[in-house]
Design a protein around this motif. Sequence first.
Motif, mmCIF file in Angstrom:
data_model
loop_
_atom_site.group_PDB
_atom_site.id
_atom_site.type_symbol
_atom_site.label_atom_id
_atom_site.label_comp_id
_atom_site.label_asym_id
_atom_site.label_seq_id
_atom_site.Cartn_x
_atom_site.Cartn_y
_atom_site.Cartn_z
ATOM 1 N N ALA A 35 0.818 -1.215 -0.141
ATOM 2 C CA ALA A 35 -0.009 0.019 0.080
ATOM 3 C C ALA A 35 0.829 1.359 -0.057
ATOM 4 O O ALA A 35 0.588 2.206 -0.579
ATOM 5 C CB ALA A 35 -0.762 0.096 1.176
ATOM 6 N N SER A 36 2.156 1.361 0.702
ATOM 7 C CA SER A 36 2.951 2.345 0.698
ATOM 8 C C SER A 36 3.464 2.919 -0.704
ATOM 9 O O SER A 36 3.849 3.859 -0.826
ATOM 10 C CB SER A 36 3.969 2.116 1.800
ATOM 11 O OG SER A 36 4.875 1.003 1.271
ATOM 12 N N LEU A 37 3.161 1.832 -1.832
ATOM 13 C CA LEU A 37 3.945 2.007 -2.975
ATOM 14 C C LEU A 37 2.730 2.180 -4.051
ATOM 15 O O LEU A 37 3.278 2.311 -5.133
ATOM 16 C CB LEU A 37 4.844 0.896 -3.354
ATOM 17 C CG LEU A 37 6.023 0.620 -2.687
ATOM 18 C CD1 LEU A 37 6.750 -0.873 -2.861
ATOM 19 C CD2 LEU A 37 7.078 1.570 -2.885
ATOM 20 N N SER A 38 1.727 2.186 -3.798
ATOM 21 C CA SER A 38 0.683 1.886 -4.615
ATOM 22 C C SER A 38 0.295 3.445 -5.557
ATOM 23 O O SER A 38 -0.230 3.352 -6.580
ATOM 24 C CB SER A 38 -0.777 1.576 -4.014
ATOM 25 O OG SER A 38 -0.874 2.572 -3.123
ATOM 26 N N ASP A 39 0.873 4.313 -4.768
ATOM 27 C CA ASP A 39 0.782 5.703 -5.550
ATOM 28 C C ASP A 39 2.075 5.537 -6.878
ATOM 29 O O ASP A 39 1.866 6.139 -7.858
ATOM 30 C CB ASP A 39 1.196 6.826 -4.862
ATOM 31 C CG ASP A 39 -0.058 7.505 -4.116
ATOM 32 O OD1 ASP A 39 -1.288 7.174 -4.817
ATOM 33 O OD2 ASP A 39 0.140 8.484 -3.420
ATOM 34 N N TYR A 40 2.958 4.792 -6.756
ATOM 35 C CA TYR A 40 4.036 4.971 -7.439
ATOM 36 C C TYR A 40 4.168 3.741 -8.611
ATOM 37 O O TYR A 40 4.813 3.830 -9.442
ATOM 38 C CB TYR A 40 5.469 5.097 -6.602
ATOM 39 C CG TYR A 40 5.296 6.031 -5.536
ATOM 40 C CD1 TYR A 40 4.842 7.428 -5.703
ATOM 41 C CD2 TYR A 40 5.247 5.865 -4.111
ATOM 42 C CE1 TYR A 40 4.422 8.213 -4.790
ATOM 43 C CE2 TYR A 40 5.091 6.514 -3.090
ATOM 44 C CZ TYR A 40 4.597 7.630 -3.501
ATOM 45 O OH TYR A 40 4.405 8.491 -2.211
ATOM 46 N N LEU A 41 4.016 2.610 -8.117
ATOM 47 C CA LEU A 41 3.953 1.160 -8.744
ATOM 48 C C LEU A 41 2.855 0.822 -9.076
ATOM 49 O O LEU A 41 1.608 0.907 -8.193
ATOM 50 C CB LEU A 41 4.842 0.176 -8.160
ATOM 51 C CG LEU A 41 6.214 0.608 -7.817
ATOM 52 C CD1 LEU A 41 6.924 -0.491 -7.058
ATOM 53 C CD2 LEU A 41 7.105 0.835 -9.103
ATOM 54 N N THR A 42 2.317 0.484 -10.394
ATOM 55 C CA THR A 42 0.930 0.043 -10.863
ATOM 56 C C THR A 42 0.734 -1.445 -10.379
ATOM 57 O O THR A 42 -0.421 -1.933 -10.711
ATOM 58 C CB THR A 42 0.751 0.419 -12.119
ATOM 59 O OG1 THR A 42 1.624 -0.029 -13.127
ATOM 60 C CG2 THR A 42 1.070 2.069 -12.403
ATOM 61 N N GLY A 43 1.618 -2.252 -10.486
ATOM 62 C CA GLY A 43 1.437 -3.779 -10.136
ATOM 63 C C GLY A 43 2.926 -4.457 -10.538
ATOM 64 O O GLY A 43 3.795 -3.968 -11.196
ATOM 65 N N TYR A 44 2.837 -5.805 -10.032
ATOM 66 C CA TYR A 44 3.849 -6.757 -10.482
ATOM 67 C C TYR A 44 3.401 -7.719 -11.244
ATOM 68 O O TYR A 44 2.332 -8.752 -11.000
ATOM 69 C CB TYR A 44 4.558 -7.207 -9.203
ATOM 70 C CG TYR A 44 4.920 -6.341 -8.002
ATOM 71 C CD1 TYR A 44 5.635 -5.269 -8.639
ATOM 72 C CD2 TYR A 44 4.612 -6.484 -6.753
ATOM 73 C CE1 TYR A 44 6.036 -4.235 -7.657
ATOM 74 C CE2 TYR A 44 5.217 -5.860 -5.829
ATOM 75 C CZ TYR A 44 5.832 -4.560 -6.240
ATOM 76 O OH TYR A 44 6.449 -3.545 -5.292
ATOM 77 N N ALA A 45 4.095 -7.855 -12.533
ATOM 78 C CA ALA A 45 3.402 -9.122 -13.267
ATOM 79 C C ALA A 45 4.440 -10.082 -13.679
ATOM 80 O O ALA A 45 5.598 -9.652 -13.718
ATOM 81 C CB ALA A 45 2.866 -8.367 -14.746
#
Length: 328
Positions: A35-45
């Motif tokens: 959650a602390s990264l959700s502004d900056y990273l959109t997901g891990y695929a």
Amino acid sequence: MNIDQVVGGTCVAGVPASAFAMPPGMRMRYDPPHASLSDYLTGYAIYAAESRAPMVNWYLPAPAMISVLVDAGPVSVAIGNHRFGPLDRVSLYGPTSRAFQTVTHGGIAVGIGVSALGWSRLTSRLAGDFRNKIVPLDTVVGGVVARRLTEGLDALSDDAMIKPLLDSIFEPLFLRRHPHEDLIRAFTTLAVTDGVIEMHDVAERLGIETHALRRLATRHFGMLPKMLLRRARFLRSFIKLIQPDGRIDYSAIDSSYFDASHFLRDASTFLGTTPRRFLASETVFLKASLRARAAVIGTPTQALHVAPSPVVIRPGRGSPGFQDELPG
């Protein structure tokens, strides 16, 4: 980590296994960042393929992405008339304005989506300088991050461990706040809003001049506002009109399109062909990714991702520092 240690799936509870269905010998995993990264990273695929035979796949235009290869054969990418490859193990894909083709030779690829807000904290480089380009990640953020990614992923024995590893590596990289984050977040939201297509309308809603909007978009999003708005409108429409039985339903296109021919002109720009021909090409991982990402993260493609809790602001035209601070 090797190919046999990739099972696929997600850490998110309640997502059915059917969301990750793949042909034999292929597996997929999708996880959200912390959650602390959700502004900056959109997901891990995570994509995995056992066969070492060449495999072609097409992907939709997208914001910036970091790609890490693990136990993988050489990878090459074509974006329009430009060819990149064999790629480094850790590469930065700049923002793309058209579909791109990959040729892989099995193994594991880990993709980390970077939002415009993430770009603003990750580097002071202009995203527009990387539009439709792929470069080694260490040329942008230095070699330490790339080494931590490769060494960390190589040492894992379970794909469920990828998310916590990536969270731990990326968390220290987004501590530096950018002074225009509210504007970046607000433009991110407007760019994916149905019916919003005019740059002057967006500038008015943000309370800035159009030349300032152009600078903001080029610096953090990688392209001019009009192209970003068109790309989002096209992708919203393209994804909605795809039917499970393969039919194309043009009644689902965005309300700002005049007609189907207007939409098809955008398809030529962003896909290089018609939607029907594009979907008939090699899109195994793309189609699986659209389904899995929607089930895990809520939007089927990174280009339509919105950071949590968007804040729309009206700083007023001529807000101190903003109009002149961003370079052209």
